[in-house]
Design an enzyme around this catalytic site. Structure first.
Site, PDB file in Angstrom:
ATOM      1  N   CYS A 281      40.687 -25.315 -19.687  1.00 49.30           N
ATOM      2  CA  CYS A 281      40.523 -23.864 -19.696  1.00 49.30           C
ATOM      3  C   CYS A 281      40.103 -23.349 -21.068  1.00 49.30           C
ATOM      4  O   CYS A 281      39.419 -22.326 -21.173  1.00 49.30           O
ATOM      5  CB  CYS A 281      41.825 -23.182 -19.281  1.00 49.30           C
ATOM      6  SG  CYS A 281      42.234 -23.343 -17.535  1.00 49.30           S
TER       7      CYS A 281
ATOM      8  N   HIS B 135      42.472 -21.686 -10.053  1.00 49.52           N
ATOM      9  CA  HIS B 135      41.106 -22.092 -10.387  1.00 49.52           C
ATOM     10  C   HIS B 135      40.939 -23.568 -10.035  1.00 49.52           C
ATOM     11  O   HIS B 135      41.889 -24.349 -10.152  1.00 49.52           O
ATOM     12  CB  HIS B 135      40.823 -21.932 -11.889  1.00 49.52           C
ATOM     13  CG  HIS B 135      40.364 -20.576 -12.306  1.00 49.52           C
ATOM     14  ND1 HIS B 135      40.645 -20.048 -13.555  1.00 49.52           N
ATOM     15  CD2 HIS B 135      39.636 -19.635 -11.672  1.00 49.52           C
ATOM     16  CE1 HIS B 135      40.105 -18.844 -13.654  1.00 49.52           C
ATOM     17  NE2 HIS B 135      39.488 -18.570 -12.529  1.00 49.52           N
TER      18      HIS B 135
END
Length: 279
Positions: A261, A167
């Site tokens: 996250c 990511h």
């Protein structure tokens, strides 16, 4: 209009664990210690509150261990929540819970087209008026282009080439308009050139600290919250006038996540230019 107080979405780790393997860090033979993970999450929550942010919580759901990683729930733009469409079936069950939370909390829910994967603020981060969008591992470049057409902003898709940094938020962290933390080796040559060209002030992290997810930081004003073991980055940030805060998050790194996250900024990231125009 947004309140001036930073507002962050988190999800308690009641059901967090390594129940499958969908990234290069996940290993079901190396389980998270649940009690330690809960304590680490609570410490992160405390640091965020002490930084002056308001925290709302998504209710945890049995069978959805990665719901704790709220950064992937959506991309926030003004009062719009552009919902994620997860690539892996193991996370697709999160989507209706994310949708319901945003609907019940005053956001305009925007469904992105069904023909591509899009994993929210995990892969889409504003720095100034430009959206930097990671693709290949989890999100699709064509999808990012469509998302930006929907909201009317400029996008720079950047390809991620190291499976450990699947990511964008694992290797790129906007600090302010024109300033960001990053790990260049996670990007292809074009991505490195594009970021260097468009972000005037870059803080490059060392390999050993990138592996501790130094780039996966929570930025609240001048406070930058990271995992422990990122001492060089913290020194550089302090020299630049930031207030770095280290908190242990190793139990979440086992699943491929860290501070960023575990959070979704609901009022706009500090670096997002659009945030300033509506406060």
């Amino acid at each position: 209009m947004f309140a001036t107080q930073p507002h962050i979405l988190m999800c308690p780790p009641d059901y967090y664990g390594i129940h499958y393997e969908i990234n290069a860090l996940m290993d079901m033979s190396r389980q998270s210690e649940h009690a330690v993970a809960v304590n680490q999450w609570q410490m992160l929550h405390q640091h965020i509150c002490e930084a002056g942010a308001r925290v709302s919580c998504l209710e945890p759901v049995s069978g959805l261990p990665d719901l704790v990683f709220t950064a992937n729930a959506a991309m926030i733009y003004q009062r719009k929540a552009l919902l994620s469409r997860f690539r892996h079936r193991q996370r697709q069950g999160e989507e209706p819970y994310n949708r319901r939370w945003f609907q019940e909390n005053g956001f305009e829910v925007v469904e992105v087209p069904e023909n591509f994967s899009f994993e929210g603020a995990g892969d889409a981060l504003f720095c100034g008026d430009t959206l930097y969008a990671g693709y290949r591992m989890r999100s699709d470049a064509a999808g990012h282009q469509q998302v930006c057409t929907m909201i009317g902003c400029r996008v720079i898709p950047v390809e991620l080439v190291d499976a450990r940094y699947y990511h964008l938020d694992t290797c790129f962290c906007p600090l302010a308009d024109g300033e960001a933390i990053w790990y260049p080796q996670a990007f292809d040559d074009y991505g490195q050139r594009a970021i260097r060209e468009h972000v005037k002030s870059l803080v490059e992290v060392e390999k050993s600290e990138a592996e501790r997810f130094a780039c996966n930081a929570v930025v609240i004003g001048k406070r930058v919250i990271t995992n422990t073991g990122c001492d060089h980055l913290q020194t550089v940030l302090a020299e630049r006038g930031y207030e770095p805060i280290a908190t242990p998050l190793d139990e979440f790194v086992k699943a491929g996540g860290s501070a960023k996250c575990l959070t979704l900024r609901l009022d706009g990231e500090e670096a997002a230019a659009w945030r300033k125009s509506i406060q």
